[in-house]
Design a protein around this motif. Structure first.
Motif, PDB file in Angstrom:
ATOM      1  N   ALA A  68       0.826  -1.206   0.000  1.00  0.00           N
ATOM      2  CA  ALA A  68       0.000   0.000   0.000  1.00  0.00           C
ATOM      3  C   ALA A  68       0.859   1.255   0.000  1.00  0.00           C
ATOM      4  N   ARG A  69       2.091   1.141   0.467  1.00  0.00           N
ATOM      5  CA  ARG A  69       3.058   2.246   0.455  1.00  0.00           C
ATOM      6  C   ARG A  69       4.451   1.640   0.363  1.00  0.00           C
ATOM      7  N   PRO A  70       5.459   2.442   0.077  1.00  0.00           N
ATOM      8  CA  PRO A  70       6.812   1.896  -0.068  1.00  0.00           C
ATOM      9  C   PRO A  70       7.283   1.158   1.193  1.00  0.00           C
ATOM     10  N   ALA A  71       8.132   0.162   1.001  1.00  0.00           N
ATOM     11  CA  ALA A  71       8.631  -0.670   2.103  1.00  0.00           C
ATOM     12  C   ALA A  71       9.339   0.151   3.178  1.00  0.00           C
ATOM     13  N   VAL A  72       9.964   1.252   2.804  1.00  0.00           N
ATOM     14  CA  VAL A  72      10.643   2.096   3.803  1.00  0.00           C
ATOM     15  C   VAL A  72       9.654   2.846   4.686  1.00  0.00           C
ATOM     16  N   GLU A  73       8.395   2.867   4.300  1.00  0.00           N
ATOM     17  CA  GLU A  73       7.359   3.562   5.072  1.00  0.00           C
ATOM     18  C   GLU A  73       6.488   2.606   5.896  1.00  0.00           C
ATOM     19  N   ILE A  74       6.804   1.322   5.858  1.00  0.00           N
ATOM     20  CA  ILE A  74       6.079   0.325   6.644  1.00  0.00           C
ATOM     21  C   ILE A  74       7.019  -0.180   7.721  1.00  0.00           C
ATOM     22  N   ALA A  75       6.631   0.003   8.971  1.00  0.00           N
ATOM     23  CA  ALA A  75       7.470  -0.416  10.096  1.00  0.00           C
ATOM     24  C   ALA A  75       7.123  -1.843  10.526  1.00  0.00           C
ATOM     25  N   ALA A  76       8.092  -2.495  11.158  1.00  0.00           N
ATOM     26  CA  ALA A  76       7.846  -3.820  11.724  1.00  0.00           C
ATOM     27  C   ALA A  76       6.671  -3.750  12.701  1.00  0.00           C
ATOM     28  N   SER A  77       6.579  -2.643  13.426  1.00  0.00           N
ATOM     29  CA  SER A  77       5.477  -2.472  14.377  1.00  0.00           C
ATOM     30  C   SER A  77       4.125  -2.457  13.669  1.00  0.00           C
ATOM     31  N   ASP A  78       4.067  -1.953  12.437  1.00  0.00           N
ATOM     32  CA  ASP A  78       2.818  -1.945  11.665  1.00  0.00           C
ATOM     33  C   ASP A  78       2.375  -3.377  11.354  1.00  0.00           C
ATOM     34  N   ILE A  79       3.333  -4.198  10.966  1.00  0.00           N
ATOM     35  CA  ILE A  79       3.026  -5.593  10.618  1.00  0.00           C
ATOM     36  C   ILE A  79       2.569  -6.350  11.860  1.00  0.00           C
ATOM     37  N   ILE A  80       3.289  -6.177  12.953  1.00  0.00           N
ATOM     38  CA  ILE A  80       2.929  -6.858  14.200  1.00  0.00           C
ATOM     39  C   ILE A  80       1.545  -6.426  14.664  1.00  0.00           C
ATOM     40  N   ALA A  81       1.292  -5.122  14.671  1.00  0.00           N
ATOM     41  CA  ALA A  81       0.002  -4.609  15.137  1.00  0.00           C
ATOM     42  C   ALA A  81      -1.147  -5.076  14.241  1.00  0.00           C
ATOM     43  N   ALA A  82      -0.891  -5.239  12.952  1.00  0.00           N
ATOM     44  CA  ALA A  82      -1.934  -5.687  12.029  1.00  0.00           C
ATOM     45  C   ALA A  82      -2.415  -7.091  12.379  1.00  0.00           C
ATOM     46  N   ILE A  83      -1.535  -7.922  12.900  1.00  0.00           N
ATOM     47  CA  ILE A  83      -1.882  -9.307  13.219  1.00  0.00           C
ATOM     48  C   ILE A  83      -2.175  -9.491  14.708  1.00  0.00           C
ATOM     49  N   GLU A  84      -1.345  -8.914  15.558  1.00  0.00           N
ATOM     50  CA  GLU A  84      -1.432  -9.148  17.001  1.00  0.00           C
ATOM     51  C   GLU A  84      -2.296  -8.118  17.743  1.00  0.00           C
TER      52      GLU A  84
END
Length: 157
Positions: A68-84
């Motif tokens: 949805a946006r460049p990889a440099v603009e997606i944090a590990a915390s975004d991925i974790i929060a999306a699932i957890e």
């Protein structure tokens, strides 16, 4: 033991795979085969990531998932929060967290500091970092004293 779920691990793997070829749309079948993951799990995880705004689903013959946006603009915390869900060590570590023991526990502020330090570290690790082959260089020392807490804890005293 503090541990992320397998689903979060799979989500990071999928996001990294997509980030390595961001110009392509990636299907659940392709990702499942490439990453050796069960297709239903991949499909479910991709939908969760899209619902949280990290991926865009494209329909049609050239459809699939893209960032949805460049990889440099997606944090590990975004991925974790999306699932957890929200990242925090304890219930009171969340802004909306409520605890009936807050007045007597005596450790809430310190747990909030630890949680904030972890969130700060995870905010600094991007999907671009996760997708690269080279090991991530993290700060050797992150002084917990430098972590500032939101004013939420002030209202609890």
């Amino acid at each position: 033991m503090l541990k992320l779920s397998k689903l979060t691990d799979y989500a990071a793997m999928m996001m990294a795979q997509i980030a390595r070829a961001p110009e392509e749309a990636h299907t659940a079948s392709e990702l499942a085969q490439r990453l050796h993951l069960p297709h239903p799990t991949v499909g479910k995880t991709l939908k969760m990531l899209a619902k949280e705004g990290l991926l865009i689903s494209r329909r049609g013959s050239h459809g699939g998932y893209v960032l949805a946006r460049p990889a440099v603009e997606i944090a590990a915390s975004d991925i974790i929060a999306a699932i957890e869900g929200p990242i925090g060590m304890t219930e009171c570590s969340h802004v909306d967290g409520e605890c009936e023991l807050i007045g007597t526990c005596g450790v809430a502020d310190n747990w909030q500091r630890v949680s904030q330090a972890i969130r700060t570290l995870l905010d600094g690790v991007t999907l671009a970092h996760l997708a690269q082959e080279a090991p991530i260089k993290l700060p050797v020392l992150m002084p917990i004293q430098s972590v500032t807490l939101p004013s939420v804890s002030e209202g609890r005293r």
